[in-house]
Structure formats: C-alpha cells, structure tokens
Design a protein around this motif. Structure first.
Motif, PDB file in Angstrom:
ATOM      1  N   UNK A 182      61.813  30.665  45.176  1.00 38.69           N
ATOM      2  CA  UNK A 182      62.655  29.810  46.011  1.00 38.69           C
ATOM      3  C   UNK A 182      63.263  28.677  45.175  1.00 38.69           C
ATOM      4  N   UNK A 183      62.446  28.022  44.370  1.00 40.62           N
ATOM      5  CA  UNK A 183      62.880  26.855  43.609  1.00 40.62           C
ATOM      6  C   UNK A 183      63.855  27.235  42.486  1.00 40.62           C
ATOM      7  N   UNK A 184      63.604  28.343  41.778  1.00 41.77           N
ATOM      8  CA  UNK A 184      64.449  28.748  40.654  1.00 41.77           C
ATOM      9  C   UNK A 184      65.904  28.943  41.036  1.00 41.77           C
ATOM     10  N   UNK A 185      66.204  29.783  42.036  1.00 40.75           N
ATOM     11  CA  UNK A 185      67.602  29.924  42.445  1.00 40.75           C
ATOM     12  C   UNK A 185      68.203  28.636  43.020  1.00 40.75           C
ATOM     13  N   UNK A 186      67.389  27.811  43.647  1.00 37.88           N
ATOM     14  CA  UNK A 186      67.905  26.542  44.165  1.00 37.88           C
ATOM     15  C   UNK A 186      68.355  25.639  43.021  1.00 37.88           C
ATOM     16  N   UNK A 187      67.573  25.574  41.955  1.00 36.18           N
ATOM     17  CA  UNK A 187      67.959  24.776  40.785  1.00 36.18           C
ATOM     18  C   UNK A 187      69.201  25.374  40.135  1.00 36.18           C
TER      19      UNK A 187
END
Length: 103
Positions: free
Chosen positions: A81-86
């Motif tokens: 979730x966090x990787x694509x958001x960044x």
C-alpha cells in the motif's frame, strides 16, 4: 525448492536482487512486451515469502512464532500500500516541489 537445496540466505538475496532489478526495468520499460516480460520474470524469481516465514518461525521463540509470522505478512501488506502511494506522490512533481518548499 531453491532455498531447501541451496540455503535460505542465497534464496533471499537472489529474491531481493530480482525485485530491485526487475521492478526498475518494469518502471523504465518502453514497450508493452518489455513490461510483460519484466513482470513475468519478477514473478518467477521473487520467491522470498516462503523462506522469510520459515526464518521468522525459527528465530522467534515458541510463544512468539505466530506474532513473527504475522509481522512478516503484515509488513508485506503495508509495503504493497505504502510503496505505490509514495511512487504516485513522487510522480506528481508539482506537489513534491510544493511540499518541500521549492515553489
């Protein structure tokens, strides 16, 4: 099977390196087929979850094994979730420049 035959450490290292290389190549792909091939190779060479779970169950004491394995699974889910958001945040250069006070 690779981790059983050659050890967990080489399996984990090869998996991490393949994630770095093939995700980078996927991001830099210029054709549709290059994107398909790099994602396919990423799927074939990314066998990290099994050895990491086995390693977590061996490292943790008996009463903390469930917590160790759940931390591995939870951290993978959070990273997805966090990787694509960044990445999405950094792809919008105007927002990045504004967030760091350059505009």
């Amino acid at each position: 099977m690779f981790a059983d035959k050659n050890g967990r450490k080489p399996g984990i290292v090869i998996s991490i390196l393949s994630v770095i290389v093939f995700n980078t190549l996927f991001g830099l792909s210029t054709t549709y087929w290059m994107a398909i091939v790099t994602r396919g190779l990423l799927g074939l060479l990314c066998g990290i979850l099994g050895p990491i779970k086995a390693y977590a169950s061996e490292v943790c004491r008996k009463e903390h094994q469930a917590l160790g394995i759940s931390l591995v699974t939870s951290s993978r889910a959070i990273a997805l979730v966090i990787g694509p958001a960044i990445g999405g945040f950094l792809a919008q250069q105007d927002h990045v420049l504004h967030a760091f006070g350059f505009r």
